[in-house]
Design a protein around this motif. Structure first.
Motif, PDB file in Angstrom:
ATOM      1  N   GLY A 173       0.987  -1.375  -0.014  1.00 54.99           N
ATOM      2  CA  GLY A 173       0.121   0.042  -0.086  1.00 54.99           C
ATOM      3  C   GLY A 173       0.782   1.132  -0.215  1.00 54.99           C
ATOM      4  N   LEU A 174       0.488   2.218  -0.723  1.00 54.62           N
ATOM      5  CA  LEU A 174       1.210   3.571  -0.400  1.00 54.62           C
ATOM      6  C   LEU A 174       1.037   4.232   0.667  1.00 54.62           C
ATOM      7  CD1 LEU A 174       0.046   5.165  -4.145  1.00 54.62           C
ATOM      8  CD2 LEU A 174       2.638   4.350  -3.305  1.00 54.62           C
ATOM      9  N   PRO A 175       2.174   4.568   1.442  1.00 58.57           N
ATOM     10  CA  PRO A 175       1.988   5.149   2.540  1.00 58.57           C
ATOM     11  C   PRO A 175       1.318   6.347   2.741  1.00 58.57           C
ATOM     12  CG  PRO A 175       4.280   5.336   1.895  1.00 58.57           C
ATOM     13  CD  PRO A 175       3.383   4.508   0.878  1.00 58.57           C
ATOM     14  N   PHE A 176       0.212   6.441   3.458  1.00 56.49           N
ATOM     15  CA  PHE A 176      -0.735   7.537   3.914  1.00 56.49           C
ATOM     16  C   PHE A 176      -1.288   7.972   2.501  1.00 56.49           C
ATOM     17  CE2 PHE A 176       3.487   8.392   6.307  1.00 56.49           C
ATOM     18  CZ  PHE A 176       2.907   8.528   7.641  1.00 56.49           C
ATOM     19  N   ALA A 177      -1.848   7.202   1.861  1.00 55.24           N
ATOM     20  CA  ALA A 177      -2.440   7.392   0.446  1.00 55.24           C
ATOM     21  C   ALA A 177      -3.944   8.292   0.755  1.00 55.24           C
ATOM     22  CB  ALA A 177      -2.672   5.961  -0.310  1.00 55.24           C
ATOM     23  N   PRO A 178      -4.610   7.696   1.716  1.00 51.49           N
ATOM     24  CA  PRO A 178      -5.811   8.387   1.875  1.00 51.49           C
ATOM     25  C   PRO A 178      -5.833   9.919   2.388  1.00 51.49           C
ATOM     26  CG  PRO A 178      -5.749   6.889   3.684  1.00 51.49           C
ATOM     27  CD  PRO A 178      -4.429   6.452   2.400  1.00 51.49           C
ATOM     28  N   PHE A 179      -4.772   9.885   3.216  1.00 46.51           N
ATOM     29  CA  PHE A 179      -4.772  11.219   3.669  1.00 46.51           C
ATOM     30  C   PHE A 179      -3.926  12.056   2.830  1.00 46.51           C
ATOM     31  CE2 PHE A 179      -4.629   9.060   7.801  1.00 46.51           C
ATOM     32  CZ  PHE A 179      -5.531   9.799   8.324  1.00 46.51           C
ATOM     33  N   SER A 180      -3.200  11.602   1.811  1.00 51.03           N
ATOM     34  CA  SER A 180      -2.418  12.428   0.971  1.00 51.03           C
ATOM     35  C   SER A 180      -3.654  12.918   0.065  1.00 51.03           C
ATOM     36  CB  SER A 180      -1.371  11.616   0.081  1.00 51.03           C
ATOM     37  OG  SER A 180      -0.315  11.380   1.167  1.00 51.03           O
ATOM     38  N   THR A 181      -4.422  12.190  -0.498  1.00 51.92           N
ATOM     39  CA  THR A 181      -5.371  12.481  -1.285  1.00 51.92           C
ATOM     40  C   THR A 181      -6.365  13.348  -0.758  1.00 51.92           C
ATOM     41  OG1 THR A 181      -5.301  10.151  -2.307  1.00 51.92           O
ATOM     42  CG2 THR A 181      -7.179  11.475  -2.941  1.00 51.92           C
ATOM     43  N   ALA A 182      -6.934  13.300   0.547  1.00 48.43           N
ATOM     44  CA  ALA A 182      -7.833  14.365   1.275  1.00 48.43           C
ATOM     45  C   ALA A 182      -6.884  15.549   1.260  1.00 48.43           C
ATOM     46  CB  ALA A 182      -8.257  13.531   2.296  1.00 48.43           C
ATOM     47  N   LEU A 183      -5.820  15.637   1.659  1.00 47.86           N
ATOM     48  CA  LEU A 183      -5.046  16.909   1.791  1.00 47.86           C
ATOM     49  C   LEU A 183      -4.995  17.649   0.387  1.00 47.86           C
ATOM     50  CD1 LEU A 183      -2.440  16.183   4.306  1.00 47.86           C
ATOM     51  CD2 LEU A 183      -4.423  17.388   4.402  1.00 47.86           C
ATOM     52  N   ARG A 184      -4.959  16.624  -0.639  1.00 48.94           N
ATOM     53  CA  ARG A 184      -4.644  17.406  -2.160  1.00 48.94           C
ATOM     54  C   ARG A 184      -6.000  18.083  -2.383  1.00 48.94           C
ATOM     55  NH1 ARG A 184      -2.796  12.972  -4.101  1.00 48.94           N
ATOM     56  NH2 ARG A 184      -0.274  13.721  -3.836  1.00 48.94           N
ATOM     57  N   ALA A 185      -7.077  17.269  -1.858  1.00 53.25           N
ATOM     58  CA  ALA A 185      -8.429  17.642  -2.261  1.00 53.25           C
ATOM     59  C   ALA A 185      -8.652  19.094  -1.444  1.00 53.25           C
ATOM     60  CB  ALA A 185      -9.379  16.880  -1.993  1.00 53.25           C
ATOM     61  N   LEU A 186      -8.322  19.066  -0.163  1.00 54.16           N
ATOM     62  CA  LEU A 186      -8.248  20.360   0.526  1.00 54.16           C
ATOM     63  C   LEU A 186      -7.341  21.544  -0.050  1.00 54.16           C
ATOM     64  CD1 LEU A 186      -7.992  19.043   4.250  1.00 54.16           C
ATOM     65  CD2 LEU A 186     -10.021  19.922   3.152  1.00 54.16           C
ATOM     66  N   ARG A 187      -6.396  21.013  -0.657  1.00 54.73           N
ATOM     67  CA  ARG A 187      -5.474  22.349  -1.242  1.00 54.73           C
ATOM     68  C   ARG A 187      -6.148  22.720  -2.412  1.00 54.73           C
ATOM     69  NH1 ARG A 187      -0.491  22.340  -4.890  1.00 54.73           N
ATOM     70  NH2 ARG A 187       0.645  24.065  -4.072  1.00 54.73           N
ATOM     71  N   ARG A 188      -6.871  21.916  -3.062  1.00 59.17           N
ATOM     72  CA  ARG A 188      -7.679  22.373  -4.321  1.00 59.17           C
ATOM     73  C   ARG A 188      -8.842  23.354  -3.924  1.00 59.17           C
ATOM     74  NH1 ARG A 188      -8.446  17.869  -6.070  1.00 59.17           N
ATOM     75  NH2 ARG A 188     -10.453  17.489  -5.426  1.00 59.17           N
ATOM     76  N   LEU A 189      -9.567  22.898  -2.715  1.00 59.32           N
ATOM     77  CA  LEU A 189     -10.620  23.507  -2.453  1.00 59.32           C
ATOM     78  C   LEU A 189     -10.374  24.758  -1.499  1.00 59.32           C
ATOM     79  CD1 LEU A 189     -12.838  20.415  -1.347  1.00 59.32           C
ATOM     80  CD2 LEU A 189     -13.294  22.097  -3.420  1.00 59.32           C
ATOM     81  N   LEU A 190      -9.250  24.911  -0.700  1.00 59.40           N
ATOM     82  CA  LEU A 190      -8.875  25.845   0.087  1.00 59.40           C
ATOM     83  C   LEU A 190      -7.491  26.334   0.081  1.00 59.40           C
ATOM     84  CD1 LEU A 190     -10.826  24.498   3.349  1.00 59.40           C
ATOM     85  CD2 LEU A 190     -11.669  26.012   1.738  1.00 59.40           C
ATOM     86  N   PRO A 191      -6.938  26.610  -1.235  1.00 62.51           N
ATOM     87  CA  PRO A 191      -5.624  26.816  -1.438  1.00 62.51           C
ATOM     88  C   PRO A 191      -4.765  27.818  -0.627  1.00 62.51           C
ATOM     89  CG  PRO A 191      -6.932  27.739  -3.191  1.00 62.51           C
ATOM     90  CD  PRO A 191      -7.734  27.212  -2.320  1.00 62.51           C
ATOM     91  N   ASP A 192      -5.540  28.996  -0.231  1.00 66.72           N
ATOM     92  CA  ASP A 192      -5.006  30.066   0.485  1.00 66.72           C
ATOM     93  C   ASP A 192      -4.870  29.585   2.232  1.00 66.72           C
ATOM     94  OD1 ASP A 192      -4.605  31.680  -1.892  1.00 66.72           O
ATOM     95  OD2 ASP A 192      -6.437  32.726  -1.392  1.00 66.72           O
ATOM     96  N   GLU A 193      -6.026  28.891   2.242  1.00 67.36           N
ATOM     97  CA  GLU A 193      -6.214  28.691   3.771  1.00 67.36           C
ATOM     98  C   GLU A 193      -5.464  27.567   4.130  1.00 67.36           C
ATOM     99  OE1 GLU A 193      -8.636  28.964   1.684  1.00 67.36           O
ATOM    100  OE2 GLU A 193     -10.350  30.108   2.535  1.00 67.36           O
ATOM    101  N   LEU A 194      -5.150  26.593   3.252  1.00 66.39           N
ATOM    102  CA  LEU A 194      -4.091  25.617   3.414  1.00 66.39           C
ATOM    103  C   LEU A 194      -2.793  25.955   3.661  1.00 66.39           C
ATOM    104  CD1 LEU A 194      -4.403  21.679   2.830  1.00 66.39           C
ATOM    105  CD2 LEU A 194      -2.212  23.037   2.383  1.00 66.39           C
ATOM    106  N   THR A 195      -2.264  26.998   2.864  1.00 68.65           N
ATOM    107  CA  THR A 195      -1.077  27.539   2.603  1.00 68.65           C
ATOM    108  C   THR A 195      -0.629  28.459   3.890  1.00 68.65           C
ATOM    109  OG1 THR A 195      -1.162  27.863   0.373  1.00 68.65           O
ATOM    110  CG2 THR A 195       0.390  28.986   1.384  1.00 68.65           C
ATOM    111  N   ALA A 196      -1.663  28.922   4.503  1.00 69.71           N
ATOM    112  CA  ALA A 196      -1.647  29.626   5.745  1.00 69.71           C
ATOM    113  C   ALA A 196      -1.673  28.564   6.940  1.00 69.71           C
ATOM    114  CB  ALA A 196      -2.765  30.697   6.078  1.00 69.71           C
ATOM    115  N   ALA A 197      -2.464  27.640   7.033  1.00 67.04           N
ATOM    116  CA  ALA A 197      -2.197  26.881   8.123  1.00 67.04           C
ATOM    117  C   ALA A 197      -0.978  25.870   8.056  1.00 67.04           C
ATOM    118  CB  ALA A 197      -3.416  25.708   7.823  1.00 67.04           C
TER     119      ALA A 197
END
Length: 1017
Positions: free
Chosen positions: A79-103
């Motif tokens: 299994g790819l390590p952390f695959a579901p978290f990586s995918t979810a964070l990638r979605a958050l970066r797409r939806l909330l780019p500025d907010e995730l950058t600040a966080a």
């Protein structure tokens, strides 16, 4: 585009699951109100977990929530390590780019291990046991910050495929998520969780968390299958069809869909095999040949396969590929990946059936074509997945010469992501492949191929003649070293120990000869032996030291010497430990290994303080703290805060120690150093207790229990809580916490800073329960073990607690036997303990006067000197105790009542502030006996002439109490007072109730401590 031609097999009407959907939406409402929620959705394959979650997510989006979905990846056995978290964070970066950058500001490099788009995770300090916890802590804080102003729904699908790192991160998230508008939903196949499935322990642990709710999906009833068929067919189904489908599907929603497809495609029911695989393959076999071929290719490529990669492997023309994919999507077998350029199976059961139907040669050929395509064009997949997927493809292509280098490169990437469990699996695969690979291929491998993944200590163990480790070929032993480190860092210490034993057997058999590598493995084994409670590691460190003797200076020398110095610092901080630390610094400087040098200097400074060179030692540690902070070696900087705060407490500078600890906790928290913060918090709790801030000390200790990831900080927290409970008269709590501390520390590796503290608390609990024999046994054991340099901070409180118990029991007949020996043991301990700071000199004075009290020769003048010694020190509890003793001595000498009253008032105020109930009661009883007034509320003294004392004892009860204190039985009391045994028993019961004690022994001790009666028989 493709959706318009989809074969209709999914009901547009959501069937059943009303209660389950309500549970999810209620959790969403609570999270929106600021209470994080966690839910597990379980059910067999095909029962409808995904459909339920999709319905819930539609509701969540309608209510303004931000939704991020990630799925665990089934990629062969890796299994790819952390695959579901990586995918979810990638979605958050797409939806909330500025907010995730600040966080993520300031932590991009660390968080890039989960989301590579944030930056380069390389260039980090050497890995350690805290590195994974650091990543986990930063991830949780990131999610909390994102959920401050919005509701965040995080969905993690298919946990039954989760890699170990994903499971550990999910556990950490659910245990530590305390704020933010977050809903975490995780799903898994319940029927896949067999007895040995790796998810099973996680589920058991999550079941113990009250904050996690599990939702179990049952199969559909016949009525629900009827509704599902109505939705699929857009018409009322024939009752016979409902009966047939329900019987054959047994209520499994996905099987219902497949049976409907086969029925509407003209297949008679009798033509369907009873085999599940055949049922699932019916729709695939109805596709055109090119489409079937593409489906087989996608089945072997992973859970999701990119369009470009499919094209490279399929070898079809662009038009033919599009038509094949259109047919597979139209048949509802494949689905385009949302927001991506790839395809996945609509249901994993179909993928598994297609994959299982491949011929062995066909499977290896497809994997080879995947690997070749990916090597030819690495951009076909995301950079973060490339190495792992290539390693998997080559391995399943059965090409060891290609697989071994690919597996090693994948191990590099997983270590960079702190996915040590996955790194270990890859390294074990590399060791499996090693002998199958031609010698010239192995000879071409270099440690540089492993880059940051290669263990720094193993790299140091290259042949002495090879000055640049990159020029020496990678050896089999290097894989063992790498795997041993990965096993330790992933928490698999038993596995690490086994790998190390195998490596040492190879070295000792003569098959491999390298004393430096052997020394490194022995040093690693010493650490593991200690961590596992198998011993103290002394023998292993001695072996390592013997191996490096006479060899040219190397970093391994320094590492071995640091280990020896660290062993001595904890267990025998004497001249040998000091010399080892000095040599470690020297060797590290010779080979320009600054990280090792700084670690050695920190150990050296700590040993110097223990040896009495206080200012030089503190200065050394402070220089290390400053340097490591500047270099960004935050793990070592946090260790400097641990050692400095501990050293300051050992010198009685508790207020300074708290300041250093606060700074260290802030540093550790900001860098996600969870376990380092726990160690520092334990030091802070100790200093707060010394300063009389007991409520704060208890709070810190409770926080420590909830946050520590290693055992010894937890043991310290249990001890501190036991100490506070004992001082406050909460004896059952103290006993329970003491037992928990003993279980943590064990008996196989007796480290004085733990054994002495355990003994001190054990003596306090035994004294509170009137078990004087146990007090003496604990004291004798501690005296026999000795007090190494630097342990005075633990030795003086231990000896004081024991001698106070002796003094309080003076005159008690049962205590006289063995008293002389016990007091002789106290004096032996006093001679062994140093007084390197004013606070310990004051302790020594008090111990001396308590000895005098135990022998009936105390004096007010000497108690006044003890009070004067403690007055300038910030030790309110000790000062109050001494004031109480001075007041008692003044009253016993028959004068200075006003001075005694003032002392008692000050002591009483402190006891009230501390919540030290037994001590407060002692003060109140002494004041009542002496007819002195206290400022705080007290038991009023009995009016003169009533015949009762402060406890309300009648003259007859005082006579009975005198005989109880003398050790008389009820029958003996009755004979002496000319009353019946029954009447004597009634008197004793009344007396015990009035005194508030649990037995005759406690009553006798109270009599002698407070001089309630003349106890002479």
């Amino acid at each position: 585009m493709l959706g318009a031609v989809e074969t209709r097999s999914v009901s547009p009407v959501f069937v059943g699951r009303a209660g389950e959907l309500t549970a999810l939406t209620e959790a969403l409402a609570r999270a929106t109100a600021g209470e994080p929620q966690a839910l597990l959705v379980a059910g067999e394959a095909g029962v409808g977990k995904t459909r339920l979650i999709e319905e819930f997510l539609g509701t969540a989006r309608d209510r303004g929530a931000v939704v991020a979905v990630g799925g665990c990846v089934e990629l062969g056995a890796d299994g790819l390590p952390f695959a579901p978290f990586s995918t979810a964070l990638r979605a958050l970066r797409r939806l909330l780019p500025d907010e995730l950058t600040a966080a993520a500001d300031g932590q991009e490099g660390e968080l890039a291990r989960l989301l590579p788009e944030l930056g380069d995770p390389g260039g980090h300090e050497p890995s350690d046991e805290d590195s994974t916890a650091r990543l986990f802590e930063l991830t949780v804080r990131l999610l909390e910050r994102l959920a401050t102003d919005r509701t965040l729904v995080l969905v993690l699908e298919d946990l039954h495929w989760a890699d170990a790192s994903t499971r550990h991160l999910l556990t950490y998230l659910l245990r530590t998520l305390r704020r933010g508008r977050v809903v975490v939903v995780a799903s898994y196949r319940a029927d896949d969780i067999h007895r040995r499935h790796p998810l099973r322990p996680l589920l058991a642990e999550l079941d113990r968390l009250r904050s996690v709710r599990r939702i179990e999906l049952a199969r559909f009833t016949r009525a629900e299958v009827h509704r599902q068929l109505t939705g699929i067919l857009a018409a009322e189904p024939d009752p016979a069809l409902v009966d047939e489908v329900f019987d054959r599907s047994d209520g499994n929603a996905f099987f219902v869909e497949e049976l409907v497809v086969s029925h509407t495609s003209g297949c008679a029911a009798g033509q369907l095999s009873d085999s599940l695989r055949d049922l699932l393959l019916v729709r695939v076999e109805m596709l055109p040949e090119d489409a079937q071929r593409v489906v087989r290719i996608v089945a072997e490529g992973g859970s999701t396969v990119e369009h470009g990669l499919i094209a490279a492997v399929a070898g079809l023309t662009e038009d033919a590929l599009i038509e094949a994919l259109r047919a597979a999507v139209g048949a509802n077998i494949l689905l385009p990946v949302p927001d991506g350029d790839g395809y996945r199976f609509r249901h994993s059961l179909v993928r598994e059936a297609v994959s299982d139907d491949l011929l062995p040669g066909e499977r290896s050929r497809l994997n080879r074509r995947y690997a070749e395509a990916l090597e030819a064009d690495p951009a076909l997949v995301r950079a973060g997945e490339r190495a792992t997927r290539l390693a998997t493809y080559w391995y399943h292509a059965h090409d060891p010469a290609k697989a071994l280098p690919a597996v090693l490169r994948a191990a590099v990437e997983t270590r960079k992501r702190h996915a040590y469990a996955e790194q270990l699996r890859l390294l074990e695969r590399a060791m499996e492949l090693w002998d199958e690979v031609p010698g010239e291929v192995r000879a071409s491998l270099r440690p540089v191929d492993c880059a940051d993944s290669y263990p720094p200590l193993a790299r140091c163990a290259q042949d002495p003649d090879a000055r640049d480790s990159a020029t020496a070929p990678l050896r089999h032993l290097d894989l063992f070293a790498e795997a041993a480190v990965a096993a330790r860092l992933s928490g698999q210490r038993e596995r690490a120990l086994k790998i190390g034993r195998t490596a040492l057997r190879l070295l000792e058999s003569g098959e491999e000869h390298d004393p430096l590598r052997a020394a490194w493995f022995w040093t690693e084994r010493a650490r593991l032996q200690s961590n596992l409670g198998r011993g103290d590691g002394a023998e292993e460190i001695a072996r390592a030291q013997d191996l490096v003797k006479g060899l040219p200076p190397s970093a391994v020398h320094a590492v071995v010497l640091v280990a020896a110095a660290g062993w001595g610092m904890l267990r025998a901080p004497g001249p040998e430990a000091l010399a080892a630390a000095e040599r470690a610094v020297e060797y590290a400087r010779l080979v320009r290994a600054e990280a090792i040098e700084l670690s050695a200097r920190l150990t050296l400074g700590t040993i110097r303080v223990a040896a009495g060179d206080r200012e030089a030692g503190l200065a050394e540690m402070e220089e290390v703290r400053a340097r490591t902070t500047r270099l960004g070696h935050f793990q070592e900087a946090a260790r400097a805060h641990i050692n400095i705060s501990s050293a300051l407490e050992g010198l009685g500078r508790s207020r300074e120690a708290v300041g250093v600890a606060d700074a260290g906790i802030e540093l550790a928290r900001s860098r996600g150093l969870v376990d380092s913060a726990a160690w520092i918090r334990g030091n802070k709790a100790e200093s707060l207790f010394s300063l009389g801030r007991w409520d704060e000390a208890r709070t810190e200790s409770e926080l420590l229990l909830s946050s520590a990831t290693s055992s010894k900080p937890r043991g310290s927290a249990f001890l501190r809580l036991a100490q506070i409970a004992a001082a406050r008269g909460e004896t059952p709590t103290a006993t329970a916490r003491l037992a928990e501390a003993r279980a943590v520390f064990g008996t196989r590796d007796p480290i004085p800073q733990y054994t002495l503290r355990v003994a001190q608390v054990a003596i306090a609990v035994a004294a509170a329960e009137g078990r004087l024999a146990d007090v003496r046994a604990e004291l004798a054991a501690a005296a026999d073990a000795g007090f190494p340099p630097g342990t005075h901070r633990y030795g003086w409180p231990l000896v004081l607690t024991a001698v106070v118990a002796e003094a309080d029991s003076r005159g008690l007949p049962a205590a006289e036997e063995g008293r002389a020996e016990a007091l002789a043991t106290v004096r032996r301990c006093v001679r062994a303990l140093a007084t390197p700071a004013p606070v310990w000199a004051a302790y020594a004075q008090r111990v001396s006067e308590e000895l005098a009290r135990a022998e009936g020769r105390e004096s007010a003048a000497r108690w006044a000197e003890v009070v004067a010694a403690f007055t300038p020190l910030e030790r309110p509890h000790q000062l109050a105790r001494c004031r109480h003793r001075l007041a008692d001595a003044l009253l016993a000498e028959g004068g200075r009542r006003e001075e005694a009253a003032a002392l008692l008032r000050e002591a009483h105020a402190t006891a009230v502030t501390l919540g030290a109930r037994p001590f407060r009661e002692d003060i109140e009883l002494l004041a009542a006996r002496a007819r002195l007034s206290l400022v705080a509320e007290q038991r009023p003294a009995a009016p003169a002439g009533t015949g009762e004392d402060a406890f309300g004892l009648t003259p007859r009860e005082r006579e009975v109490l005198r005989l109880v204190a003398a050790g008389r039985t009820n029958r003996q009391i009755a004979q002496e007072l000319f009353i019946s045994p029954k009447t004597a028993s009634v008197h004793v019961s009344h007396i015990l109730a009035k005194l508030g004690v649990g037995g005759r022994g406690e009553a006798a001790a109270l009599v002698h401590r407070l001089h309630l009666v003349d106890a002479r028989s």
